[in-house]
Design a protein around this motif. Structure first.
Motif, short mmCIF file in Angstrom:
data_model
loop_
_atom_site.label_atom_id
_atom_site.label_comp_id
_atom_site.label_asym_id
_atom_site.label_seq_id
_atom_site.Cartn_x
_atom_site.Cartn_y
_atom_site.Cartn_z
N UNK A 1 56.58 53.84 27.85
CA UNK A 1 56.83 52.42 27.60
C UNK A 1 55.58 51.60 27.38
N UNK A 2 54.52 51.87 28.13
CA UNK A 2 53.33 51.02 28.01
C UNK A 2 52.02 51.76 28.12
N UNK A 3 52.03 53.07 27.90
CA UNK A 3 50.82 53.86 28.09
C UNK A 3 50.10 54.18 26.80
N UNK B 1 49.97 49.64 30.55
CA UNK B 1 49.91 48.18 30.49
C UNK B 1 51.22 47.60 31.02
N UNK B 2 51.10 46.65 31.97
CA UNK B 2 52.26 45.96 32.52
C UNK B 2 52.00 44.45 32.51
N UNK B 3 53.02 43.66 32.88
CA UNK B 3 52.88 42.20 32.86
C UNK B 3 53.05 41.56 34.23
N UNK B 4 53.10 42.41 35.27
CA UNK B 4 53.28 41.88 36.62
C UNK B 4 52.28 42.56 37.55
N UNK B 5 51.51 41.77 38.29
CA UNK B 5 50.45 42.32 39.12
C UNK B 5 50.99 43.22 40.23
N UNK B 6 52.03 42.77 40.92
CA UNK B 6 52.60 43.56 42.01
C UNK B 6 53.14 44.89 41.50
N UNK B 7 53.80 44.83 40.34
CA UNK B 7 54.35 46.06 39.76
C UNK B 7 53.21 47.01 39.36
N UNK B 8 52.14 46.46 38.80
CA UNK B 8 50.98 47.29 38.42
C UNK B 8 50.40 47.99 39.64
N UNK B 9 50.31 47.29 40.75
CA UNK B 9 49.77 47.89 41.98
C UNK B 9 50.70 48.98 42.51
N UNK C 1 43.31 39.94 29.66
CA UNK C 1 44.03 38.81 29.04
C UNK C 1 45.21 38.46 29.95
N UNK C 2 46.44 38.61 29.46
CA UNK C 2 47.60 38.23 30.28
C UNK C 2 48.32 39.45 30.84
N UNK C 3 47.71 40.63 30.72
CA UNK C 3 48.35 41.86 31.17
C UNK C 3 47.58 42.50 32.31
N UNK C 4 48.29 43.30 33.11
CA UNK C 4 47.67 44.07 34.17
C UNK C 4 47.66 45.54 33.75
N UNK C 5 46.49 46.14 33.77
CA UNK C 5 46.31 47.49 33.24
C UNK C 5 45.99 48.46 34.37
N UNK C 6 46.80 49.52 34.48
CA UNK C 6 46.53 50.61 35.41
C UNK C 6 45.81 51.69 34.60
N UNK C 7 44.63 52.12 35.06
CA UNK C 7 43.86 53.03 34.22
C UNK C 7 43.19 54.17 35.02
N UNK C 8 42.94 55.25 34.27
CA UNK C 8 42.15 56.39 34.76
C UNK C 8 41.05 56.64 33.75
#
Length: 317
Positions: free
Chosen positions: A141-143, A157-165, A184-191
């Motif tokens: 979906x967002x990878x 890539x997600x749009x909610x900080x709590x969900x990203x965590x 920007x306006x997105x929260x990114x989980x990365x490796x």
């Protein structure tokens, strides 16, 4: 085709899963790349949008096979410069969107009031197969993943900080160390480590892509090792040549000032050898002496010669 698309296409080929796994995968895809649409008479529908036709087909198949939802796929041309097709899987109220959203955990109902649930269902975290399916869906979906020939980078890539965590914690439950940043306006989980990205590809079932990335890592490591060896050899050679030039100059200065015969026998022998064999190593010079002398012994004698030359230079001034 980019490496990221190749990985997603491989992941999409995995359609053999339980209903719970399918629900987890759909939940992640819908949460990351879905949109809730509210129309007239408070009727609503849900839309999953993607530029990858394989993802659209996967969503269509999982909905039909496991939830008996016969949805439809719409295609339109993107307004971006790339002009790619955009695929939209639309689930309407007539198709049972409300029950579907409740089944996959996107809707929660409290006293007949429905609301979107932005968290990750705790039941997903209890079963490894379901957890892997959820991470597959989040990646679809967002990878994205960079070309490993250039750099190692995988992100969701997600749009909610709590969900990203929560998503980061789910990934890290496999011993990885993903991090979350705001872009920007997105929260990114990365490796960013190659080895951890390999582990992540294994988790989501992209085994062919995993082998391709491992081959690239091996080749890059070999090239780096060769470059390090060449640089080291070059540095050592340069150091040896500079030392030999300096030694020859010192010997010639002594010869000019006082003559080599004024040197002690052991220094005179090594001085004459260095003049006759300016390109030989210290070890090779030592082997020419009778009796042979080790590398450290030769180095010690040449240092004494350089010291004598330096003293002669000072006296000349």
């Amino acid at each position: 085709m980019s490496f990221s698309v190749k990985v997603k296409n491989e992941v999409c080929r995995n359609v053999n899963m339980t209903k719970d796994e399918a629900g987890a995968e759909l939940a992640a895809i819908m949460k990351v790349s879905g949109t809730l649409l509210i129309g007239g008479n408070r009727h609503f529908s849900f839309r999953v949008t993607t530029e990858n036709p394989a993802i659209a087909r996967l969503v269509f198949k999982l909905l039909k096979k496991h939830f008996d939802v016969h949805t439809k796929i719409m295609v339109k041309r993107s307004n971006s410069l790339k002009k790619n097709n955009i695929y939209m899987v639309i689930i309407s109220e007539e198709m049972g969107v409300k029950n579907l959203l409740k089944d996959v955990g996107l809707f929660k109902e409290v006293e007949d009031v429905f609301s979107l649930d932005y968290g990750i269902d705790q039941n997903i975290k209890k079963d490894d197969g379901i957890k892997r399916a959820y991470l597959r869906g989040a990646f679809l979906g967002g990878g994205s993943i960079s070309n490993p020939e250039k750099t190692y980078h995988l992100e969701l890539v997600t749009h909610d900080e709590d969900y990203a965590k929560e998503l980061s914690d789910l990934i890290n439950s496999y011993g990885l160390t993903s991090k979350v940043i705001l872009r920007k306006s997105s929260y990114v989980v990365y490796l960013k480590e190659g080895e951890q990205i390999v582990d992540m590809l294994n988790i989501i079932g992209a085994h062919a892509s995993l082998l391709e990335l491992e081959n690239v890592r091996i080749m890059k490591e070999m090239r780096n090792n060769v470059n390090r060896l060449v640089n080291c050899e070059t540095a050592n050679l340069s150091k040896t040549v500079n030392a030999a030039v300096r030694q020859v100059e010192s010997i010639k200065q002594i010869e000019k000032e006082i003559g080599l015969r004024r040197l002690p026998k052991n220094l005179r022998e090594i001085a004459e050898l260095r003049l006759n064999y300016p390109d030989e190593s210290l070890k090779e010079l030592g082997e020419m002496l009778k009796p042979p002398v080790g590398k450290s012994g030769v180095n010690h004698r040449l240092r004494r010669i350089e010291k004598i030359a330096a003293e002669l230079c000072k006296e000349g001034k």
